[in-house]
Design an enzyme around this catalytic site. Structure first.
Site, PDB file in Angstrom:
ATOM      1  N   LYS A  77     -28.176 -54.823  31.599  1.00  0.00           N
ATOM      2  CA  LYS A  77     -27.797 -54.363  30.564  1.00  0.00           C
ATOM      3  C   LYS A  77     -28.074 -55.333  29.187  1.00  0.00           C
ATOM      4  CE  LYS A  77     -24.696 -51.251  27.988  1.00  0.00           C
ATOM      5  NZ  LYS A  77     -23.403 -50.523  28.080  1.00  0.00           N
ATOM      6  N   SER A 152     -23.562 -45.985  26.160  1.00  0.00           N
ATOM      7  CA  SER A 152     -24.772 -47.197  25.922  1.00  0.00           C
ATOM      8  C   SER A 152     -25.508 -47.790  27.127  1.00  0.00           C
ATOM      9  CB  SER A 152     -24.013 -48.244  25.063  1.00  0.00           C
ATOM     10  OG  SER A 152     -23.051 -48.928  26.074  1.00  0.00           O
ATOM     11  N   SER A 176     -19.329 -45.333  27.630  1.00  0.00           N
ATOM     12  CA  SER A 176     -20.855 -45.882  27.691  1.00  0.00           C
ATOM     13  C   SER A 176     -21.300 -45.929  29.326  1.00  0.00           C
ATOM     14  CB  SER A 176     -20.963 -47.163  27.558  1.00  0.00           C
ATOM     15  OG  SER A 176     -20.707 -47.229  25.901  1.00  0.00           O
TER      16      SER A 176
END
Length: 457
Positions: A77, A152, A176
């Site tokens: 990520k 996210s 997220s």
């Protein structure tokens, strides 16, 4: 045999260990799959040089395995600092940032033998459940390219759903992991806060509100990755509780507006699967006013974000590169008084007491993972939900707050598809420290609904 890119990490690891396939085969299949689908969804960013990746795969082929991810490609990520690889956080301020050292999460993945091929896309600084930023653009939903993949961890979820990755790391402060997992039909797990180590420089309050966690297309891969991310602290358990009692919180007594058909779809899936599994589901009234939870959450969240992003906000030349979400959080956080924060902490403690009482009566709680179906990818954020105006950029995500504020484990359960073919999901929430119990319930759910496959957009 299925295409290599469609297999889970556990199966790939078994095949590599048995020399049925080589890391070179897996890397070649992964890069070919990225070539085929990433242009449409834009999930994997900062992809490394192909010759270098193939060279690392050949080295893995020649070396003895040192971890279960030996020779398996991963993309990390883009909120995680990764040595020698652009780590932008989706912000123009860090568009060319190449860290000299790895964050702890990246170190643990590499120590398990993974080959880091690139990063997964995120919103700017991870704010807002829509993975779009000025550096790499928007990540699209594999089930409808006109829609968002969430965030996210949207890049991670979309990469899993399309077979570009077999497992992925994510993080979760305000849904997220859970939001993109629901919208991309994969599994995501927010562990008990503290199970997965944070970074040494993180504030103590941030450690209570946010955590890294695993994402995968199967619960077995989810658990295997959790062992790695937790630095070998997590241990699975063998079976689910007998006839578990599940508290169904639905839309929190109407406090959480839900887009048409979403609550009904979640209720139907829960009733059907729970019935098949022998789970006892009981609808329960809101255990605390939603506005109390919301006030505590947004106060503590803005306070933390203002500490993290206060420095660039104070520098006019850097502030010009912050998006409206970041500016809103920082300015709200800087305006808070000690009394505001003290009240929010007291409200959080009150919620922890309520949760302790609830988990004395129920094995787990269930809520929808989202309040909306995936929205258009061109939006910055939804301005209303079910005709109710959203008074902040993240009000439409309020349904994830109870688990986040409590710091408790929450598993994003795939729950099927709506009438237009878009996925949706449910949150299975357990008491703090009961991560293995929650994932054991997840294994039972998976057996009832079937495995998650790869989707070609």
């Amino acid at each position: 045999m299925a295409e290599l890119w469609a297999l889970g990490a556990g199966e790939l690891a078994r095949m590599i260990a048995a020399r049925e396939v080589s890391p070179v085969d897996v890397m070649r299949a992964t890069l070919a799959r990225i070539d085929a689908v990433n242009g449409a969804v834009n999930a994997v960013v900062s992809l490394r040089d192909r010759e270098a990746l193939m060279g690392e795969a050949r080295l893995c082929e020649a070396m003895p395995a040192e971890g279960w991810l030996h020779g398996i490609p991963v993309a990390i990520k883009d909120l995680v600092a990764t040595k020698g690889l652009r780590s932008s956080s989706g912000s123009p301020l860090f568009a060319d940032h190449v860290p000299e050292v790895d964050d702890g999460l990246a170190r643990r993945l590499k120590a398990a033998g993974a080959i880091v091929i690139g990063k997964t896309n995120v919103p700017e600084f991870g704010l807002g459940s829509h993975s779009t930023n000025p550096i790499f653009g928007v990540t699209r939903n594999p089930f409808d390219l006109s829609r968002t993949a969430g965030g996210s961890s949207g890049g991670a979820a979309a990469a899993l759903a399309t077979g570009m990755l077999s497992v992925a790391d994510g993080s979760d402060m305000m849904g997220s992991l859970r939001n993109p997992a629901a919208w991309c039909d994969v599994w995501g797990f927010r562990p008990s806060v503290g199970l997965v180590p944070g970074e040494p420089g993180d504030s103590a309050l941030l450690h209570r509100l946010a955590t890294h966690g695993p994402m995968a297309r199967s619960v077995s891969d989810l658990e295997a990755l959790l062992v790695t991310l937790s630095d070998d602290v997590y241990r699975p358990i063998g079976r689910v509780p007998d006839a578990p009692r599940i508290g169904w919180l639905a839309d929190w007594g109407g406090a959480y507006p839900m887009e048409a058909g979403l609550l009904q779809a979640g209720t139907a899936t829960l009733e059907r699967v729970a019935g098949d599994l022998g789970w006892h589901v009981e609808a329960i009234a809101p255990p605390m006013p939603a506005e109390v939870l919301w006030n505590s959450w947004v106060t503590l969240r803005s306070f933390v974000v203002s500490m993290e992003l206060g420095a660039p906000w104070r520098a006019p030349e850097q502030r010009a590169h912050l998006n409206p979400q970041a500016i809103w959080e920082v300015e709200r956080g800087l305006a808070l008084t000690g009394d505001h924060v003290e009240q929010a902490l007291a409200q959080r403690l009150g919620w922890l007491e309520v949760l302790a009482d609830l988990f004395g009566r129920y094995d787990a709680l269930v809520l929808p993972s989202t309040q909306m179906w995936p929205f258009p990818a061109g939006w910055d954020w939804p301005r209303e939900v079910a005709s109710q105006v959203a008074d902040t950029y993240h009000r439409w995500m309020e349904v994830v707050v109870p688990a986040s504020l409590g710091g408790v484990p929450a598993l994003a359960l795939p729950a099927g598809y709506g009438p237009t073919g878009l996925p949706h999901g449910l949150q299975l929430i357990g008491p703090s420290g009961a991560d293995a119990k929650v994932l054991a319930l997840g294994r039972a759910w998976e057996a009832a609904i079937g495995p998650r496959g790869c989707h070609t957009p």
